[in-house]
Design a protein around this motif. Structure first.
Motif, PDB file in Angstrom:
ATOM      1  N   THR A  63       0.939  14.144 -12.058  1.00  0.00           N
ATOM      2  CA  THR A  63      -0.021  15.103 -11.338  1.00  0.00           C
ATOM      3  C   THR A  63      -0.440  14.465 -10.032  1.00  0.00           C
ATOM      4  OG1 THR A  63      -1.728  13.819 -12.326  1.00  0.00           O
ATOM      5  CG2 THR A  63      -0.952  15.747 -13.617  1.00  0.00           C
ATOM      6  N   LEU A  64       0.140  13.157  -9.759  1.00  0.00           N
ATOM      7  CA  LEU A  64      -0.343  12.456  -8.686  1.00  0.00           C
ATOM      8  C   LEU A  64       0.640  12.847  -7.280  1.00  0.00           C
ATOM      9  CD1 LEU A  64      -0.279   8.955  -9.825  1.00  0.00           C
ATOM     10  CD2 LEU A  64      -2.129  10.253  -9.522  1.00  0.00           C
ATOM     11  N   PRO A  65       0.057  12.999  -6.150  1.00  0.00           N
ATOM     12  CA  PRO A  65       0.848  13.550  -5.007  1.00  0.00           C
ATOM     13  C   PRO A  65       1.934  12.573  -4.642  1.00  0.00           C
ATOM     14  CG  PRO A  65      -1.358  12.778  -4.438  1.00  0.00           C
ATOM     15  CD  PRO A  65      -1.332  12.666  -5.782  1.00  0.00           C
ATOM     16  N   PRO A  66       3.011  13.069  -4.017  1.00  0.00           N
ATOM     17  CA  PRO A  66       4.093  12.055  -3.602  1.00  0.00           C
ATOM     18  C   PRO A  66       3.898  10.845  -3.019  1.00  0.00           C
ATOM     19  CG  PRO A  66       4.543  14.181  -3.432  1.00  0.00           C
ATOM     20  CD  PRO A  66       3.354  14.180  -3.948  1.00  0.00           C
ATOM     21  N   THR A  67       2.613  11.167  -2.125  1.00  0.00           N
ATOM     22  CA  THR A  67       2.284   9.971  -1.085  1.00  0.00           C
ATOM     23  C   THR A  67       1.700   8.841  -2.171  1.00  0.00           C
ATOM     24  OG1 THR A  67       0.208  10.898  -1.019  1.00  0.00           O
ATOM     25  CG2 THR A  67       1.727  11.339   0.801  1.00  0.00           C
ATOM     26  N   ILE A  68       1.328   8.736  -3.191  1.00  0.00           N
ATOM     27  CA  ILE A  68       0.908   7.915  -4.030  1.00  0.00           C
ATOM     28  C   ILE A  68       1.916   7.478  -5.122  1.00  0.00           C
ATOM     29  CG2 ILE A  68      -0.806   7.282  -5.979  1.00  0.00           C
ATOM     30  CD1 ILE A  68      -2.736   9.043  -4.584  1.00  0.00           C
ATOM     31  N   PHE A  69       2.662   8.618  -5.859  1.00  0.00           N
ATOM     32  CA  PHE A  69       3.560   8.170  -6.679  1.00  0.00           C
ATOM     33  C   PHE A  69       4.944   8.862  -6.214  1.00  0.00           C
ATOM     34  CE2 PHE A  69       6.163   8.806 -10.579  1.00  0.00           C
ATOM     35  CZ  PHE A  69       6.359   7.464 -11.031  1.00  0.00           C
ATOM     36  N   LEU A  70       5.719   8.132  -5.560  1.00  0.00           N
ATOM     37  CA  LEU A  70       6.896   8.368  -4.737  1.00  0.00           C
ATOM     38  C   LEU A  70       7.830   9.042  -5.713  1.00  0.00           C
ATOM     39  CD1 LEU A  70       7.475   5.390  -2.395  1.00  0.00           C
ATOM     40  CD2 LEU A  70       5.946   7.431  -2.092  1.00  0.00           C
ATOM     41  N   ARG A  71       7.858   8.765  -6.955  1.00  0.00           N
ATOM     42  CA  ARG A  71       8.976   9.146  -7.817  1.00  0.00           C
ATOM     43  C   ARG A  71       8.353  10.369  -8.894  1.00  0.00           C
ATOM     44  NH1 ARG A  71      10.740   3.370 -10.189  1.00  0.00           N
ATOM     45  NH2 ARG A  71       8.415   3.219 -10.213  1.00  0.00           N
ATOM     46  N   SER A  72       7.394  11.290  -8.395  1.00  0.00           N
ATOM     47  CA  SER A  72       6.543  11.998  -9.256  1.00  0.00           C
ATOM     48  C   SER A  72       7.675  13.267  -9.563  1.00  0.00           C
ATOM     49  CB  SER A  72       5.470  12.525  -8.750  1.00  0.00           C
ATOM     50  OG  SER A  72       5.655  13.278  -7.434  1.00  0.00           O
ATOM     51  N   ASN A 118       0.824  -1.342   0.053  1.00  0.00           N
ATOM     52  CA  ASN A 118       0.083   0.018  -0.138  1.00  0.00           C
ATOM     53  C   ASN A 118       0.738   1.155   0.066  1.00  0.00           C
ATOM     54  OD1 ASN A 118      -2.648   0.805  -0.489  1.00  0.00           O
ATOM     55  ND2 ASN A 118      -3.098   1.368   1.665  1.00  0.00           N
ATOM     56  N   VAL A 119       2.283   1.240  -0.242  1.00  0.00           N
ATOM     57  CA  VAL A 119       2.959   2.290  -0.338  1.00  0.00           C
ATOM     58  C   VAL A 119       3.460   2.522  -1.765  1.00  0.00           C
ATOM     59  CG1 VAL A 119       5.137   3.546   0.305  1.00  0.00           C
ATOM     60  CG2 VAL A 119       3.700   2.043   2.098  1.00  0.00           C
ATOM     61  N   GLY A 120       3.189   3.429  -2.274  1.00  0.00           N
ATOM     62  CA  GLY A 120       3.613   4.063  -3.729  1.00  0.00           C
ATOM     63  C   GLY A 120       2.660   3.122  -4.751  1.00  0.00           C
ATOM     64  N   ILE A 121       2.571   3.280  -5.972  1.00  0.00           N
ATOM     65  CA  ILE A 121       1.924   2.601  -6.884  1.00  0.00           C
ATOM     66  C   ILE A 121       2.125   1.210  -6.782  1.00  0.00           C
ATOM     67  CG2 ILE A 121       1.172   1.923  -9.146  1.00  0.00           C
ATOM     68  CD1 ILE A 121       1.514   5.518  -9.666  1.00  0.00           C
ATOM     69  N   PRO A 122       3.434   0.777  -6.821  1.00  0.00           N
ATOM     70  CA  PRO A 122       3.871  -0.643  -6.737  1.00  0.00           C
ATOM     71  C   PRO A 122       2.931  -1.394  -5.505  1.00  0.00           C
ATOM     72  CG  PRO A 122       5.549   0.412  -7.569  1.00  0.00           C
ATOM     73  CD  PRO A 122       4.790   1.416  -7.217  1.00  0.00           C
ATOM     74  N   GLY A 123       3.494  -0.849  -4.356  1.00  0.00           N
ATOM     75  CA  GLY A 123       2.779  -1.255  -3.084  1.00  0.00           C
ATOM     76  C   GLY A 123       1.035  -1.257  -3.227  1.00  0.00           C
ATOM     77  N   ARG A 124       0.756  -0.380  -3.767  1.00  0.00           N
ATOM     78  CA  ARG A 124      -0.951  -0.332  -3.967  1.00  0.00           C
ATOM     79  C   ARG A 124      -1.483  -1.358  -4.909  1.00  0.00           C
ATOM     80  NH1 ARG A 124      -2.856   5.660  -4.942  1.00  0.00           N
ATOM     81  NH2 ARG A 124      -5.053   4.471  -4.952  1.00  0.00           N
ATOM     82  N   CYS A 125      -0.670  -1.724  -5.903  1.00  0.00           N
ATOM     83  CA  CYS A 125      -1.058  -2.738  -6.949  1.00  0.00           C
ATOM     84  C   CYS A 125      -0.744  -4.078  -6.049  1.00  0.00           C
ATOM     85  CB  CYS A 125      -0.223  -2.804  -8.066  1.00  0.00           C
ATOM     86  SG  CYS A 125      -0.532  -1.327  -9.158  1.00  0.00           S
TER      87      CYS A 125
END
Length: 94
Positions: free
Chosen positions: A74-83, A53-60
């Protein structure tokens, strides 16, 4: 990985796998880069780890489904850590 990425118009593909202890995802070593910019992006993010549940990979991983985003910058860094890195590299999403 290369054939699928080219067919989908991706500049970068990365494969992650569970770490030995099974507590997070890490880079598997398998990747494909269309150009030097995407290769540098991959290299700069190769040490990141993604707990469930951390970053996109963790969520997937936690949700057991793929997530596609048209523009990860456009995603916040809490969702995409590498934005921020993606924005500087000109990478968007797919």
């Amino acid at each position: 990985m290369q054939e699928v990425s080219i067919a989908c118009g991706f500049s970068l593909a990365e494969a992650l796998q569970p770490r030995e202890d099974g507590r997070c995802l890490v880079q598997s070593g398998a990747s494909w880069h269309r150009d030097l910019v995407s290769e540098l992006f991959h290299k700069h993010s190769s040490d990141l780890i993604f707990p469930p549940n951390v970053g996109i990979p963790g969520r997937c991983w936690k949700l057991r489904r793929v997530q596609l985003h048209a523009d990860v910058t456009t995603l916040p860094p809490t969702i995409f850590l590498r934005s921020e890195m993606a924005q500087k590299a000109g990478l968007r999403g797919g």
